[in-house]
Scaffold this motif. Structure first.
Motif, PDB file in Angstrom:
ATOM      1  N   UNK A   1     -15.412  -6.661   5.458  1.00  0.00           N
ATOM      2  CA  UNK A   1     -15.999  -5.464   6.054  1.00  0.00           C
ATOM      3  C   UNK A   1     -16.763  -4.640   5.037  1.00  0.00           C
TER       4      UNK A   1
ATOM      5  N   UNK B   1     -16.400 -12.826  -9.473  1.00  0.00           N
ATOM      6  CA  UNK B   1     -15.336 -12.477  -8.536  1.00  0.00           C
ATOM      7  C   UNK B   1     -15.212 -13.520  -7.427  1.00  0.00           C
TER       8      UNK B   1
ATOM      9  N   UNK C   1     -12.878  -4.908  -7.214  1.00  0.00           N
ATOM     10  CA  UNK C   1     -12.193  -5.675  -6.164  1.00  0.00           C
ATOM     11  C   UNK C   1     -13.141  -6.611  -5.418  1.00  0.00           C
ATOM     12  N   UNK C   2     -14.416  -6.261  -5.349  1.00  0.00           N
ATOM     13  CA  UNK C   2     -15.369  -7.091  -4.611  1.00  0.00           C
ATOM     14  C   UNK C   2     -15.532  -6.703  -3.155  1.00  0.00           C
ATOM     15  N   UNK C   3     -14.665  -5.816  -2.648  1.00  0.00           N
ATOM     16  CA  UNK C   3     -14.743  -5.402  -1.229  1.00  0.00           C
ATOM     17  C   UNK C   3     -14.726  -3.876  -1.147  1.00  0.00           C
TER      18      UNK C   3
ATOM     19  N   UNK D   1       0.843  -1.199   0.000  1.00  0.00           N
ATOM     20  CA  UNK D   1       0.000   0.000   0.000  1.00  0.00           C
ATOM     21  C   UNK D   1       0.882   1.254   0.000  1.00  0.00           C
TER      22      UNK D   1
ATOM     23  N   UNK E   1      -7.504 -12.232 -11.288  1.00  0.00           N
ATOM     24  CA  UNK E   1      -8.748 -11.637 -11.750  1.00  0.00           C
ATOM     25  C   UNK E   1      -8.574 -10.229 -12.291  1.00  0.00           C
ATOM     26  N   UNK E   2      -7.435  -9.605 -11.973  1.00  0.00           N
ATOM     27  CA  UNK E   2      -7.223  -8.271 -12.522  1.00  0.00           C
ATOM     28  C   UNK E   2      -6.516  -8.323 -13.868  1.00  0.00           C
TER      29      UNK E   2
ATOM     30  N   UNK F   1      -3.120   2.618   6.970  1.00  0.00           N
ATOM     31  CA  UNK F   1      -4.550   2.608   6.708  1.00  0.00           C
ATOM     32  C   UNK F   1      -5.320   2.508   8.021  1.00  0.00           C
TER      33      UNK F   1
ATOM     34  N   UNK G   1     -13.411  -2.303   1.322  1.00  0.00           N
ATOM     35  CA  UNK G   1     -12.111  -1.951   1.888  1.00  0.00           C
ATOM     36  C   UNK G   1     -11.175  -3.128   1.779  1.00  0.00           C
ATOM     37  N   UNK G   2     -10.177  -3.046   0.940  1.00  0.00           N
ATOM     38  CA  UNK G   2      -9.165  -4.090   0.826  1.00  0.00           C
ATOM     39  C   UNK G   2      -7.936  -3.453   0.184  1.00  0.00           C
ATOM     40  N   UNK G   3      -7.142  -2.749   1.004  1.00  0.00           N
ATOM     41  CA  UNK G   3      -6.053  -1.936   0.457  1.00  0.00           C
ATOM     42  C   UNK G   3      -5.120  -2.725  -0.464  1.00  0.00           C
ATOM     43  N   UNK G   4      -4.779  -3.959  -0.081  1.00  0.00           N
ATOM     44  CA  UNK G   4      -3.835  -4.731  -0.891  1.00  0.00           C
ATOM     45  C   UNK G   4      -4.420  -5.012  -2.273  1.00  0.00           C
ATOM     46  N   UNK G   5      -5.684  -5.422  -2.300  1.00  0.00           N
ATOM     47  CA  UNK G   5      -6.336  -5.717  -3.579  1.00  0.00           C
ATOM     48  C   UNK G   5      -6.496  -4.448  -4.415  1.00  0.00           C
TER      49      UNK G   5
ATOM     50  N   UNK H   1      -9.725   2.878   0.646  1.00  0.00           N
ATOM     51  CA  UNK H   1      -8.386   3.300   1.060  1.00  0.00           C
ATOM     52  C   UNK H   1      -7.764   4.225   0.008  1.00  0.00           C
TER      53      UNK H   1
END
Lengths: 318, 391
Positions: free
Chosen positions: B25, A277, B223-225, A220, A265-266, A225, B227-231, B253
């Protein structure tokens, strides 16, 4: 072709925290302690590594801090399970909750102190950026995925290889595996079971912590975060231990495959290949289940969980 | 023995993994359909400003420094300042998981017990619990953000036309892409085409982009979420690999912005001004000014003029807006173009979703002169418009 190598590059980036978590957990399970606190230790490492980087701008201090705080988490686990013989699963789960809570609380304090989302400096970011070796990194396609990665990736692979040699090729490694298979026999042959357990659980935990720091610093881009960043990678690492059949060398390949699951998936052109997904999110777990079934059918003693893993060793009950 | 232990351990591990996947979340009150039936008027007696007590339920911490809850909390604080309320008149329950009905009810009960006259519940999934409590306590006003239920007596819902701000941010993104001479803009979305708010937001953004750079394509990754910073980082990187030069987002994020900045690309954030995250690369962000609604509502309650009506406003009252344009990053002429479009939207001259409008499969959605209704905007945008490609 470009897409393929971009995908591979993204997969390596995504696989690195998993590799740290997996080899850390392998070390712990090899001495017979199933530590389900990987997720928590990664959170601890994510916070400590970030905080150190944020304050000192030093890569080395950040690395040590992430290793150190996660190792403290593992020490608590080791004390509870090895010395006090507490249930390993429950203790591990507790460590997860503890690690997440602790890093969120201190993370919040850090945000409040900074008066906004804290970020690592450009000086530090340059230290963890992808390296660039003249000529080598410029080789078409493979240059970037071999010589153009960030330092954590090389550290992770090095740790995996070192642990493989340590576990499989050294006498200490043999002793350690003996503890995981049959602690009573190991004890009888003069190995200090508890000491070995402590050392390996703690080192394993520390390695997991570096994986967490990698997530908060690289994945990140060094921005803390509000709600954390590890979010489940630790659990995937636990599954990966099974996938790599408790072998650190196989973990390199295993984590790469699981990294591909997160980035696949990306990179699949979803306007051409339509897959929900949820399917991609399910992949790692389905594959783990299949591997588990296949390995248990093969009944290969070498590739299974250490026989005494998950069971506490009571010397008095031999 | 050891085999069973092993199996149990595995089941436990996997169960936890699945449990974690399951409880991804949901940060964000993300509206579905908006019930616009108006209330049968019930009036509440005026409450003196120094006596009124306000309850708030937040999904994450009230101390967040950016994002969804931050925007709501800021609105509450603005309202308190504007009306001169003291801090003890505001009772907050935060970190209330909106998938946890019992926790939601406990928080609502706390606020009722604290003597609140009005309770704001800011996240989508609080809806059913709020509905139940509104029936149970008819003397308390319940106001729920982003849902679609209301009871015409003491329970309304509120949300806003954030797509208007997204359209304007699209103008900023389009002009930047045009300046760079690359007709590819990216968008990281939290949810797919089944979510009308995200999908409509992407469409509005794309319309903004196309209004200044017609041949520009908008590539989307989901992304599907929430909140999912990594994704979000992986998705942003994939968009950059696909050639996108400006990246926008509907997720929580700032990773999309930092990833864009690191690759030397530009970005449009969401929910709060993300310029501090990417000082030289962030253009602007669609933001909420919830203070507008909270101030108006609480003022009406104080005066005894509150009516149970659903609230769905936008630029006309400045409920939505753009964070300050970042001079270091924006393309030449962005300010003028955005201001002009903003005036037209506020005055009603420009309606974002008006015909002719085609989806990316070639179907005509709107004919010349037609407009989407509010119900369609909040609940029925399940297609991407021409020029948007989901990758």
């Amino acid at each position: 072709m470009d897409t393929l190598f971009n995908f591979l590059y993204a997969s390596i980036i995504a696989s690195t925290p998993l590799l740290f978590g997996t080899v850390g957990e392998i070390l712990s399970e090899k001495v017979g302690n199933m530590n389900l606190g990987v997720e928590g230790m990664m959170w601890l490492g994510a916070f400590a590594g970030f905080y150190a980087a944020y304050k000192t701008e030093s890569f080395l201090i950040s690395l040590l801090a992430s290793f150190g705080l996660a190792a403290v988490g593992a020490l608590i686990y080791a004390f509870l399970t090895v010395t006090l013989k507490a249930n390993q699963n429950v203790t591990g789960l507790t460590l997860t909750t503890f690690g997440i809570g602790l890093s969120l609380v201190f993370g919040k304090a850090m945000i409040t102190a900074a008066g906004g989302a804290p970020k690592t400096s450009d000086v530090f970011n340059a230290k963890v950026a992808a390296i660039n070796i003249p000529v080598l990194s410029d080789i078409p396609y493979i240059g970037k995925i071999i010589f153009g990665l960030n330092p954590y990736v090389y550290i992770a692979v090095a740790i995996a290889i070192i642990l493989y040699v340590y576990l499989m090729k050294t006498k200490t490694g043999l002793n350690l595996r003996a503890i995981g298979e049959n602690p009573a026999a190991a004890d009888a042959s003069g190995i200090n079971v508890n000491l070995m357990k402590y050392i390996n659980i703690i080192i394993g935990g520390g390695i997991c912590g570096i994986g967490g720091a990698y997530m908060s610093l690289v994945m990140v881009n060094g921005s803390w975060q509000d709600s954390g960043v590890v979010n489940g990678y630790g659990w995937i690492a636990v599954a990966l231990v099974i996938f790599s059949s408790w072998n650190p060398a196989k973990a390199i390949l295993g984590s790469l495959i699981f990294g591909m699951f997160s980035s696949l998936r990306y990179y699949v052109p979803s306007d051409i290949i339509v897959i929900p997904t949820a399917f991609y999110q399910m992949l790692p777990f389905v594959v783990t289940t299949i591997v588990l079934i296949v390995t248990s059918i093969k009944k290969n003693k070498e590739n299974t969980q250490p026989a005494a893993c998950g069971i506490n060793y009571f010397r008095e009950e031999r | 023995m050891k085999k069973s232990v092993r199996i149990i351990a595995l089941i436990l591990a996997l169960a936890t993994v699945f449990a974690l996947v399951g409880c991804g979340k949901q940060t964000g009150g993300e509206g579905e359909t908006q019930d616009t039936t108006l209330a049968e008027g019930q009036t509440f007696a005026p409450i003196p400003a120094d006596k009124i007590k306000i309850g708030v339920v937040h999904i994450t911490s009230k101390d967040d420094t950016s994002g969804y809850t931050y925007a709501h909390q800021k609105g509450i604080e603005e309202m308190a300042a504007a009306l001169g309320l003291k801090s003890e008149q505001i009772v907050i329950r935060d970190n209330v998981d909106d998938n946890d009905v019992e926790a939601t009810k406990a928080a609502l009960q706390d606020l009722v017990d604290a003597g609140c006259d009005v309770i704001f519940a800011t996240s989508y999934n609080y809806m059913d619990a709020v509905e139940e409590y509104a029936e149970k306590y008819p003397d308390i006003i319940f106001s729920h953000c982003s849902g679609y239920k209301s009871n015409g007596k003491n329970f309304n819902n509120y949300f806003g036309r954030i797509y208007e701000a997204r359209y304007l941010s699209g103008i900023a993104a389009g002009l930047k892409a045009k300046e760079l001479g690359v007709p590819i803009v990216g968008f990281v979305g939290a949810k797919g085409s089944d979510n009308s708010e995200v999908t409509g937001g992407i469409n509005a953004f794309a319309l903004g982009v196309q209004s200044v750079y017609p041949e520009c394509e908008v590539l989307v990754k989901i992304t599907g979420e929430w909140y999912d910073p990594a994704a979000e980082g992986i998705a942003a990187k994939a968009l950059i690999d696909a050639g996108a030069v400006v990246l926008s987002q509907h997720c929580d994020s700032d990773t999309v912005q930092t990833t864009a900045a690191q690759a030397g690309r530009f970005g449009v954030g969401y929910n709060s001004d993300m310029t501090p995250s990417a000082p030289n690369n962030h253009l602007t962000a669609p933001i909420w000014n919830w203070g507008v609604y909270y101030t108006q509502t609480v003022e009406a309650i104080i005066k005894g003029e509150w009516k149970c009506e659903n609230y769905y406003e936008g630029y006309n009252v400045n409920l939505v807006g753009l964070s300050p344009l970042n001079e270091k990053a924006i393309a030449h002429g962005t300010k003028e173009a955005v201001e002009e479009a903003q005036k037209k939207i506020a005055s009603g001259e420009l309606f974002v979703f008006s015909g002719p409008l085609y989806d990316n499969q070639g179907n005509q959605i709107l004919k010349e002169g037609e407009k989407l209704t509010d119900e369609q905007i909040t609940g029925e945008i399940n297609y991407y418009i021409k020029g948007v490609r989901v990758l």
